[in-house]
Enzyme design. Structure first.
Site, PDB file in Angstrom:
ATOM      1  CB  SER A 129      -0.908  -0.007   1.235  1.00  0.00           C
ATOM      2  OG  SER A 129      -0.122   0.251   2.378  1.00  0.00           O
ATOM      3  CE  LYS A 130      -0.349   6.629  -3.109  1.00  0.00           C
ATOM      4  NZ  LYS A 130       0.787   6.552  -3.974  1.00  0.00           N
ATOM      5  NE  ARG A 131       0.639   0.616   6.108  1.00  0.00           N
ATOM      6  CZ  ARG A 131       1.246  -0.530   6.378  1.00  0.00           C
ATOM      7  NH1 ARG A 131       2.329  -0.535   7.101  1.00  0.00           N
ATOM      8  NH2 ARG A 131       0.751  -1.663   5.926  1.00  0.00           N
ATOM      9  N   GLY A 150       5.414   3.186  -0.039  1.00  0.00           N
ATOM     10  CA  GLY A 150       5.980   4.011  -1.111  1.00  0.00           C
ATOM     11  C   GLY A 150       4.983   4.100  -2.254  1.00  0.00           C
ATOM     12  CD  GLU A 171       2.537   7.606  -6.586  1.00  0.00           C
ATOM     13  OE1 GLU A 171       3.097   7.977  -5.558  1.00  0.00           O
ATOM     14  OE2 GLU A 171       1.625   6.738  -6.594  1.00  0.00           O
TER      15      GLU A 171
END
Ligand code: GLU
Length: 491
Positions: free
Chosen positions: A257-259, A261, A267
């Site tokens: 997840s975003k956590r 990176g 992106e």
């Protein structure tokens, strides 16, 4: 028996940024198709109208293009089974016809229950300690009752009537045989109250109509598979072969997840990663050539991409490894290639007054930073002093350890005539003549070259000084020395 021609699909839902996990699915399908000389199809699954995110479909397609994953059939290119966007296929009536067929055959029924009513039934059954799956009250309505509900104009959905006894099995190409008890599976919705099919129905109908031979998707879709198998059976379609690819976890073994990176492919692009590196890195998320090869050509991937090499355990997403791999690919480039890859990043990140960038000049800068650059987004920072007309730095940095202002000025005054007179402004000539000049002044190379480095680049650490000077050219170098002298001279 002849093996069916390979036709695989990537079926993203445009509900957000294309997550790295779904792009890995696309990559594996594409490599599988290329390995077998088959077709790779992109089908947009946008029947969940509430979850659509504007621009998402474009981003998904852009990610594929950036990664060099070309599709043989799908949006923009079309093909024999067009359209490839489910909301457009909906207009063809194909999902409703399938639902009607299921209703006629007794394999589906209209359900008029509201969410609250169903919740009540479930609660009641829990209280009564009914062990088997809760029965939907609408599954047992008589013809007359249905006609009455229709006449009242009651909103409805269509539910698939899952068998409530027995088991459903699938021979998964990666996980082996997987079996489910039917009684734990509910009568899932196939047509929603807005008239759109659910993922389950649209997915099965389209995989059938598009002649898909293998459904290769992430493990999180495994729980949907018994539903799909039952739908294939009830619709009398020959099912495709299924293979579920391992999950991708972060280094802490929780779902990526975003956590952890960046999670979207674009992106990574914007952060300066190379498509070649990301592709190579992604292929190792659940597939391996021989447990040790890491950097490999696309040809090697295509030649060896078989499902036997896909692993069952989850793959770990290691950012550090990706960064390392990016550096490896950057160092393999020719100077011309590196320069053209850096160009868009310089155009994005450099002060606009320094544009346009001269490509010939950039090609000469490229080898100087090739060993250090890790991300294309480092390019502006690593090279800005080549382009600036005035450097910004702290004048105190000009004065090296063991030297004072006067000594530093003396060093410049000695360097100026040497640089002006150097026969040819090449690194070997500069090396020889400046080394001699420094020695005459009684300065160590570290001191003398340190002074020059800061004056010429504004930095204390740079690529080799003489090569840097050669690329900057005599005029710029002399101008920067004069500028440094000005900074140090008493007003
Ligand atoms: N639309 C599903 C997704 O978003 C497709 C799953 C499948 O491949 O069956 O991933």
């Amino acid at each position: 028996m002849t093996t069916p021609a390979v036709r695989v699909r990537y079926a993203p839902s445009p509900t957000g940024q294309p997550h790295i996990g779904t792009v890995r699915t696309a990559l594996f399908n594409w490599l599988f198709a290329r390995h077998h000389g088959g077709k790779f199809i992109v089908r947009v699954e946008d029947t969940d109208q509430e979850r659509l995110v504007p621009g998402s479909q474009q981003n998904i397609l852009e990610s594929l293009k950036w990664l060099g994953i070309q599709w043989d059939e799908g949006p923009e290119v079309d093909g024999p089974f067009a359209p490839y966007i489910q909301s457009e296929r909906q207009k063809l009536g194909i999902y409703h016809r399938a639902a009607e067929q299921l209703i006629r055959g007794g394999n589906a029924y209209r359900c008029y229950c509201t969410r609250e009513q169903l919740e009540q039934v479930r609660t009641q059954q829990r209280e009564d300690k009914v062990q088997t799956r809760p029965k939907d009250p609408c599954s047992a309505l008589s013809h007359q009752q249905r006609r009455d509900r229709e006449a009242e104009g009651a909103p409805s959905v269509v539910r698939f009537a899952m068998p409530s006894t027995g088991t459903t099995s699938v021979q998964d190409l990666i996980r082996g045989e997987v079996t489910w008890q039917n009684e734990v599976l509910d009568d899932f919705i196939i047509i929603k109250s807005d008239g759109f099919p659910t993922y389950h129905l649209a997915n099965v109908v389209d995989d059938h109509l598009m002649d898909i031979s293998h459904v290769l998707r992430a493990e999180e879709w495994l729980p949907s598979t018994p539903r799909h198998v039952q739908l294939y059976r009830a619709l009398e379609y020959a099912p495709p072969l299924f293979g579920h690819m391992p999950m991708i976890l972060g280094p802490d073994r929780s779902k990526l997840s975003k956590r952890h990176g960046a999670t979207s492919a674009l992106e990574y692009r914007d952060n300066g990663y190379l498509p070649e590196a990301l592709r190579n890195f992604m292929v190792l998320l659940g597939w391996s050539l021989d447990d040790k090869s890491e950097v490999m050509s696309l040809d090697t991937m295509v030649q060896n991409f078989t499902l036997e090499r896909v692993s069952k355990p989850a793959a770990i997403f290691d950012q550090e490894k990706l960064l390392w791999m990016n550096g490896v690919y950057l160092r393999q480039f020719s100077h011309q290639e590196l320069a053209s890859r850096m160009l868009p990043f310089l155009e994005r990140d450099l002060d606009k007054r320094l544009l346009p960038v001269d490509m010939d000049y950039l090609r000469r800068i490229a080898p100087l930073i090739q060993e250090r650059i890790k991300l294309l987004s480092d390019a502006a920072d690593l090279t800005s002093y080549f382009f600036q007309s005035e450097l910004e730095y702290d004048s105190a940095n000009l004065v090296q350890k063991g030297m004072d202002q006067m000594g530093t000025l003396a060093a410049f005054r000695r360097a100026l005539p040497v640089l002006t007179a150097a026969p040819g402004f090449t690194h070997s000539v500069l090396d020889e003549s400046l080394r001699a000049a420094g020695a005459e002044l009684g300065l160590s190379p570290r001191q003398f070259f340190g002074v020059l480095r800061v004056a010429v680049t504004g930095r204390t650490a740079t690529p080799p000084l003489f090569e840097t000077m050669e690329v900057l050219g005599r005029q710029r170098v002399l101008g920067r020395l004069h500028e440094a002298i000005g900074r140090l001279s008493p007003a």
